[in-house]
Scaffold this motif. Structure first.
Motif, PDB file in Angstrom:
ATOM      1  N   ALA A 199      47.519  32.083  35.078  1.00  0.00           N
ATOM      2  CA  ALA A 199      47.721  33.314  35.858  1.00  0.00           C
ATOM      3  C   ALA A 199      46.403  33.918  36.322  1.00  0.00           C
ATOM      4  O   ALA A 199      46.393  34.781  37.203  1.00  0.00           O
ATOM      5  N   HIS A 200      45.313  33.455  35.723  1.00  0.00           N
ATOM      6  CA  HIS A 200      44.010  33.946  36.162  1.00  0.00           C
ATOM      7  C   HIS A 200      43.760  33.628  37.642  1.00  0.00           C
ATOM      8  O   HIS A 200      42.948  34.283  38.300  1.00  0.00           O
ATOM      9  N   HIS A 201      44.477  32.640  38.149  1.00  0.00           N
ATOM     10  CA  HIS A 201      44.450  32.348  39.586  1.00  0.00           C
ATOM     11  C   HIS A 201      44.731  33.607  40.413  1.00  0.00           C
ATOM     12  O   HIS A 201      44.272  33.714  41.552  1.00  0.00           O
ATOM     13  N   TYR A 202      45.488  34.558  39.821  1.00  0.00           N
ATOM     14  CA  TYR A 202      45.878  35.778  40.543  1.00  0.00           C
ATOM     15  C   TYR A 202      44.969  36.959  40.211  1.00  0.00           C
ATOM     16  O   TYR A 202      45.230  38.081  40.637  1.00  0.00           O
ATOM     17  N   ALA A 203      43.888  36.705  39.445  1.00  0.00           N
ATOM     18  CA  ALA A 203      43.040  37.802  38.969  1.00  0.00           C
ATOM     19  C   ALA A 203      42.402  38.576  40.124  1.00  0.00           C
ATOM     20  O   ALA A 203      42.296  39.803  40.071  1.00  0.00           O
ATOM     21  N   ARG A 204      41.994  37.855  41.175  1.00  0.00           N
ATOM     22  CA  ARG A 204      41.338  38.577  42.286  1.00  0.00           C
ATOM     23  C   ARG A 204      42.295  39.525  42.981  1.00  0.00           C
ATOM     24  O   ARG A 204      41.903  40.591  43.429  1.00  0.00           O
ATOM     25  N   GLN A 205      43.573  39.127  43.061  1.00  0.00           N
ATOM     26  CA  GLN A 205      44.569  40.039  43.655  1.00  0.00           C
ATOM     27  C   GLN A 205      44.715  41.298  42.794  1.00  0.00           C
ATOM     28  O   GLN A 205      44.852  42.408  43.316  1.00  0.00           O
ATOM     29  N   VAL A 206      44.690  41.115  41.469  1.00  0.00           N
ATOM     30  CA  VAL A 206      44.786  42.266  40.559  1.00  0.00           C
ATOM     31  C   VAL A 206      43.569  43.165  40.750  1.00  0.00           C
ATOM     32  O   VAL A 206      43.687  44.389  40.872  1.00  0.00           O
ATOM     33  N   GLU A 207      42.394  42.546  40.799  1.00  0.00           N
ATOM     34  CA  GLU A 207      41.161  43.338  40.929  1.00  0.00           C
ATOM     35  C   GLU A 207      41.121  44.095  42.252  1.00  0.00           C
ATOM     36  O   GLU A 207      40.611  45.212  42.328  1.00  0.00           O
ATOM     37  N   ALA A 208      41.692  43.487  43.308  1.00  0.00           N
ATOM     38  CA  ALA A 208      41.691  44.153  44.615  1.00  0.00           C
ATOM     39  C   ALA A 208      42.630  45.357  44.638  1.00  0.00           C
ATOM     40  O   ALA A 208      42.422  46.299  45.393  1.00  0.00           O
ATOM     41  N   ALA A 209      43.655  45.337  43.773  1.00  0.00           N
ATOM     42  CA  ALA A 209      44.698  46.372  43.832  1.00  0.00           C
ATOM     43  C   ALA A 209      44.493  47.507  42.832  1.00  0.00           C
ATOM     44  O   ALA A 209      45.197  48.515  42.898  1.00  0.00           O
ATOM     45  N   THR A 210      43.550  47.332  41.883  1.00  0.00           N
ATOM     46  CA  THR A 210      43.355  48.357  40.847  1.00  0.00           C
ATOM     47  C   THR A 210      41.876  48.702  40.735  1.00  0.00           C
ATOM     48  O   THR A 210      41.011  47.948  41.192  1.00  0.00           O
ATOM     49  N   THR A 211      41.589  49.836  40.103  1.00  0.00           N
ATOM     50  CA  THR A 211      40.193  50.217  39.854  1.00  0.00           C
ATOM     51  C   THR A 211      39.829  50.018  38.389  1.00  0.00           C
ATOM     52  O   THR A 211      38.685  50.241  37.992  1.00  0.00           O
ATOM     53  N   VAL A 212      40.803  49.611  37.574  1.00  0.00           N
ATOM     54  CA  VAL A 212      40.570  49.392  36.141  1.00  0.00           C
ATOM     55  C   VAL A 212      39.941  48.012  35.960  1.00  0.00           C
ATOM     56  O   VAL A 212      40.421  47.046  36.554  1.00  0.00           O
ATOM     57  N   PRO A 213      38.880  47.888  35.154  1.00  0.00           N
ATOM     58  CA  PRO A 213      38.274  46.562  34.966  1.00  0.00           C
ATOM     59  C   PRO A 213      39.235  45.572  34.307  1.00  0.00           C
ATOM     60  O   PRO A 213      39.953  45.936  33.379  1.00  0.00           O
ATOM     61  N   LEU A 214      39.229  44.333  34.800  1.00  0.00           N
ATOM     62  CA  LEU A 214      40.016  43.241  34.210  1.00  0.00           C
ATOM     63  C   LEU A 214      39.056  42.364  33.410  1.00  0.00           C
ATOM     64  O   LEU A 214      38.123  41.779  33.976  1.00  0.00           O
ATOM     65  N   LEU A 215      39.268  42.305  32.081  1.00  0.00           N
ATOM     66  CA  LEU A 215      38.450  41.409  31.247  1.00  0.00           C
ATOM     67  C   LEU A 215      38.981  39.999  31.461  1.00  0.00           C
ATOM     68  O   LEU A 215      40.131  39.718  31.151  1.00  0.00           O
ATOM     69  N   SER A 216      38.139  39.132  31.963  1.00  0.00           N
ATOM     70  CA  SER A 216      38.609  37.806  32.378  1.00  0.00           C
ATOM     71  C   SER A 216      38.574  36.799  31.242  1.00  0.00           C
ATOM     72  O   SER A 216      37.512  36.487  30.696  1.00  0.00           O
ATOM     73  N   ILE A 217      39.738  36.254  30.904  1.00  0.00           N
ATOM     74  CA  ILE A 217      39.832  35.210  29.876  1.00  0.00           C
ATOM     75  C   ILE A 217      39.015  33.994  30.298  1.00  0.00           C
ATOM     76  O   ILE A 217      38.372  33.343  29.463  1.00  0.00           O
ATOM     77  N   VAL A 218      39.004  33.696  31.589  1.00  0.00           N
ATOM     78  CA  VAL A 218      38.342  32.486  32.068  1.00  0.00           C
ATOM     79  C   VAL A 218      36.822  32.666  32.079  1.00  0.00           C
ATOM     80  O   VAL A 218      36.082  31.802  31.592  1.00  0.00           O
ATOM     81  N   GLU A 219      36.353  33.803  32.594  1.00  0.00           N
ATOM     82  CA  GLU A 219      34.904  34.016  32.639  1.00  0.00           C
ATOM     83  C   GLU A 219      34.299  34.035  31.247  1.00  0.00           C
ATOM     84  O   GLU A 219      33.259  33.428  31.000  1.00  0.00           O
ATOM     85  N   THR A 220      34.948  34.748  30.315  1.00  0.00           N
ATOM     86  CA  THR A 220      34.361  34.861  28.981  1.00  0.00           C
ATOM     87  C   THR A 220      34.398  33.513  28.260  1.00  0.00           C
ATOM     88  O   THR A 220      33.458  33.152  27.547  1.00  0.00           O
ATOM     89  N   THR A 221      35.464  32.733  28.491  1.00  0.00           N
ATOM     90  CA  THR A 221      35.563  31.412  27.865  1.00  0.00           C
ATOM     91  C   THR A 221      34.538  30.463  28.479  1.00  0.00           C
ATOM     92  O   THR A 221      33.859  29.709  27.755  1.00  0.00           O
ATOM     93  N   ALA A 222      34.399  30.496  29.798  1.00  0.00           N
ATOM     94  CA  ALA A 222      33.423  29.626  30.459  1.00  0.00           C
ATOM     95  C   ALA A 222      32.006  29.958  29.996  1.00  0.00           C
ATOM     96  O   ALA A 222      31.201  29.060  29.746  1.00  0.00           O
ATOM     97  N   ARG A 223      31.714  31.240  29.828  1.00  0.00           N
ATOM     98  CA  ARG A 223      30.367  31.645  29.394  1.00  0.00           C
ATOM     99  C   ARG A 223      30.064  31.075  28.014  1.00  0.00           C
ATOM    100  O   ARG A 223      29.000  30.476  27.788  1.00  0.00           O
ATOM    101  N   THR A 224      31.014  31.252  27.086  1.00  0.00           N
ATOM    102  CA  THR A 224      30.804  30.734  25.732  1.00  0.00           C
ATOM    103  C   THR A 224      30.681  29.208  25.747  1.00  0.00           C
ATOM    104  O   THR A 224      29.836  28.638  25.047  1.00  0.00           O
ATOM    105  N   ALA A 225      31.501  28.548  26.556  1.00  0.00           N
ATOM    106  CA  ALA A 225      31.478  27.079  26.606  1.00  0.00           C
ATOM    107  C   ALA A 225      30.153  26.579  27.161  1.00  0.00           C
ATOM    108  O   ALA A 225      29.578  25.614  26.643  1.00  0.00           O
TER     109      ALA A 225
END
Lengths: 252, 252
Positions: free
Chosen positions: A101-127
């Motif tokens: 569902a992270h595929h839809y994260a940019r749509q969420v970010e475009a529609a809200t002002t609340v920060p979205l903590l990204s499961i994919v970004e944080t996992t990729a960073r650690t990896a």
């Protein structure tokens, strides 16, 4: 005074930040996320845990079908409307405990002002930190691989991803759909074999980029396995930290 | 058109009935409830599960302290405000996966028009049917026993309850607070001994009227034990049925 026509958290009752969970994608992943989040939070009482508002929206259209099948129902607008609902209810952060569902994260970010903590970004960073330059195998759904969710995130952090070959992906699909999602016993020999083959193909690390695999990781003794970076664990870790709490020893 | 100042479920996206979960009392009980509810629902896909909106309000003041200690913060108004929030967000039913907090159920019912599925009533009904006239031991927190939550509900169904003696209650307290809530290993010999002593004292059945004990029941092989009626299981069963779903074989 305008009439209150929707549900809002009472700001005098709730401890900030309140985390909004875009859940139900699927329902079991959200349940496991809540469980892992509780175990990741150093708390001596109920009241020291994070406050959350969770939309367990199980009937959201299938995400992999939405990505892969032309004409399938689109989950994107549904997820966006839930995010707006949680924002209006008063949450301070959003999390989406589903890698596909992270595929839809940019749509969420475009529609809200609340920060979205990204499961994919944080996992990729650690990896990428953990892999130290070696390729990172991506264990995920077909939809996730097709949408290049992890490949892009790993590249953005300066890492190299290794996409499973057909035979390995078929086995990963079987673990996800044929076993965990189906409530069937998990073939741990098959899971071990998937990890071994990814390492033989040149990876130093495998990202578990699907919450069904997070369930295997959590419930079958893989926690702490240095070859694996688990996405649901990484999301729990960043959520605890962003909520201003301490991590328990097992999750540090 | 009035301005929308609160979060509302989009009625076109969500499958009715949507269940509102008054959660966080404590957070682990809610997480286990969601997990048990998923396993109790006969579903071949994510989309066949129940839609829920969950207020995981961990920082709600302690319920046992609110009942037993004069001057302790009162959780009642907090739970009521959350119920009103969930109602305004558009839920069709409410559940409160905490037996002790059921002490506040009448306040919730007075403040909302949405039906509250009672964990205590449904558990007492099953226990009275199962006990067939014999006394029913109540395994619960001190606050719950003091407020006579289960004693009243069992009497209302025409049954007889057996309140544990001091030594037995001390052991139940230790299992709840010293082990499950503390994240410590559970002493199953102690749990077995509690059941045996309740039966020696004349009970035919023990109600697990505390969600910490539901965790022991669920995770240590007691599911199906004919001596026990588990409150979290009974709440999951009535929720599945009221949501118009079928129960899985293990939960029928």
């Amino acid at each position: 005074m305008s009439e209150e026509i929707g549900g809002r958290l009472d700001p005098t009752d709730w401890s900030r930040p309140v985390v909004g969970v875009l859940g139900g994608l699927g329902p079991a992943a959200t349940s496991v996320f809540l469980d892992v989040l509780i175990r990741a939070t150093a708390a001596r009482s109920d009241q020291e845990h994070v406050d959350l508002l969770v939309s367990q929206h199980s009937t959201t259209p299938d995400r992999t079908a939405g990505i892969l099948e032309p004409g399938a129902p689109d989950p994107g607008p549904v997820i966006v409307r839930d995010a707006v609902m949680l924002e209006r209810a008063g949450v301070d952060l959003l999390v989406l405990p589903c890698n596909t569902a992270h595929h839809y994260a940019r749509q969420v970010e475009a529609a809200t002002t609340v920060p979205l903590l990204s499961i994919v970004e944080t996992t990729a960073r650690t990896a990428v930190e953990s892999a130290a330059g070696a390729p990172i195998a991506v264990f995920a759904t077909e939809g996730n691989i097709h949408a290049e969710v992890y490949q892009e995130a790993i590249a953005a952090q300066g890492g190299t991803s290794l996409v499973p070959d057909r035979a390995l992906q078929d086995d990963i699909n079987h673990l996800i759909y044929g076993q965990v999602k189906a409530g069937a016993p998990v073939d741990l020999d098959l899971f071990d074999s998937c990890i071994d083959r990814a390492l033989e193909q040149g990876a130093s690390t495998a990202v578990l980029g699907c919450t069904e695999l997070s369930v295997v990781y959590d419930q079958h003794g893989y926690r702490g396995d240095a070859r694996l970076v688990d996405s649901l664990t990484e999301l729990a870790r960043i959520t605890v930290r962003q909520a201003g709490k301490e991590l328990t020893e097992l999750f540090r």
